[in-house]
Design a protein around this motif. Structure first.
Motif, PDB file in Angstrom:
ATOM      1  N   LYS A  31     102.115  56.092   0.958  1.00  0.00           N
ATOM      2  CA  LYS A  31     103.377  56.644   0.602  1.00  0.00           C
ATOM      3  C   LYS A  31     104.575  56.883   2.124  1.00  0.00           C
ATOM      4  N   GLN A  32     104.048  57.832   2.616  1.00  0.00           N
ATOM      5  CA  GLN A  32     104.605  58.946   3.805  1.00  0.00           C
ATOM      6  C   GLN A  32     104.447  57.262   4.302  1.00  0.00           C
ATOM      7  N   ARG A  33     103.663  56.603   5.132  1.00  0.00           N
ATOM      8  CA  ARG A  33     103.649  55.998   6.370  1.00  0.00           C
ATOM      9  C   ARG A  33     104.684  54.717   5.790  1.00  0.00           C
ATOM     10  N   SER A  34     104.507  53.721   4.700  1.00  0.00           N
ATOM     11  CA  SER A  34     105.068  52.655   4.096  1.00  0.00           C
ATOM     12  C   SER A  34     107.206  53.142   4.481  1.00  0.00           C
ATOM     13  N   VAL A  35     107.209  55.195   4.127  1.00  0.00           N
ATOM     14  CA  VAL A  35     108.274  55.032   4.172  1.00  0.00           C
ATOM     15  C   VAL A  35     108.649  54.852   5.951  1.00  0.00           C
ATOM     16  N   ASN A  36     108.036  55.172   6.664  1.00  0.00           N
ATOM     17  CA  ASN A  36     108.307  55.744   7.983  1.00  0.00           C
ATOM     18  C   ASN A  36     108.502  54.422   8.650  1.00  0.00           C
ATOM     19  N   LEU A  37     107.011  53.598   8.439  1.00  0.00           N
ATOM     20  CA  LEU A  37     107.450  51.926   9.475  1.00  0.00           C
ATOM     21  C   LEU A  37     108.833  51.358   8.998  1.00  0.00           C
ATOM     22  N   GLU A  38     109.534  52.342   7.846  1.00  0.00           N
ATOM     23  CA  GLU A  38     110.671  51.356   7.729  1.00  0.00           C
ATOM     24  C   GLU A  38     111.813  51.116   8.930  1.00  0.00           C
ATOM     25  N   ASP A  39     111.874  52.071   9.457  1.00  0.00           N
ATOM     26  CA  ASP A  39     112.355  52.528  10.560  1.00  0.00           C
ATOM     27  C   ASP A  39     112.134  52.942  12.067  1.00  0.00           C
ATOM     28  N   ILE A  40     110.614  52.304  11.439  1.00  0.00           N
ATOM     29  CA  ILE A  40     110.800  51.878  13.482  1.00  0.00           C
ATOM     30  C   ILE A  40     110.105  50.312  14.082  1.00  0.00           C
ATOM     31  N   ASP A  41     109.996  50.403  15.110  1.00  0.00           N
ATOM     32  CA  ASP A  41     110.019  48.599  15.794  1.00  0.00           C
ATOM     33  C   ASP A  41     108.422  48.716  15.830  1.00  0.00           C
TER      34      ASP A  41
END
Length: 181
Positions: A115-125
């Motif tokens: 869940k944390q990884r999915s959230v963080n992937l939303e804002d990266i290249d």
């Protein structure tokens, strides 16, 4: 793998790495920021990178990796560079993975991590992440439990990596742990 050497030899990759992980690589191992002699550390080490808020990553004498934040947090993040870079690349924004309540069992931990990884992937290249993942040989789609369990274990290993700050009035302030407290 010598991750620091790869980043030193490829400035473009180092810039992408900094942009994704808030990780400014120092030109060489350097003395830690000791606040003009007011901060002392429990374990010998040298700084090798900084983050944008003034925190530092330290290579400790035993090969483990420590972190000291500008807010007074200190602790060990990983037992070695392999574990450290695996944590950074697989668990973008490692500070988001520090809720001790989620480390109760493998199923809960994996769900929390994903869940944390999915959230963080939303804002990266994602293309830059893929390029870094390929350069380091670190898959970003693997199970997170082993990485997160090594992370937590490193933060709790004795002796703890801490900082003591020498206040103007002569008193001492001990750093507080990075997580899991």
């Amino acid at each position: 793998m010598d991750y620091l050497k790869i980043l030193h030899e490829d400035p473009e990759l180092a810039e992408k790495f900094d942009s994704l992980f808030d990780f400014f690589l120092l030109d060489e191992l350097s003395q830690r920021d000791d606040a003009d002699g007011r901060a002392t550390f429990t374990l010998p080490g040298m700084a090798f990178a900084r983050d944008g808020s003034g925190g530092e990553y330290h290579l400790l004498e035993d090969g483990s990796i420590g972190y000291y934040s500008s807010e007074g947090e200190a602790g060990r993040l990983a037992e070695n560079m392999d574990d450290f870079f695996s944590l950074l690349v697989s668990c973008i924004c490692w500070k988001d993975y520090c809720d001790a309540n989620q480390y109760v069992d493998s199923k809960t931990l994996e769900g929390y991590g994903q869940k944390q990884r999915s959230v963080n992937l939303e804002d990266i290249d994602v293309d830059s992440l893929r390029q870094i993942s390929d350069a380091f040989g670190i898959a970003t789609d693997k199970e997170l439990v082993p990485i997160l369990e090594r992370f937590r274990k490193a933060t709790q290993r004795q002796p703890l990596y801490q900082c003591v700050f020498h206040e103007d009035d002569g008193s001492l302030t001990e750093s507080y742990g990075l997580m899991f407290e």
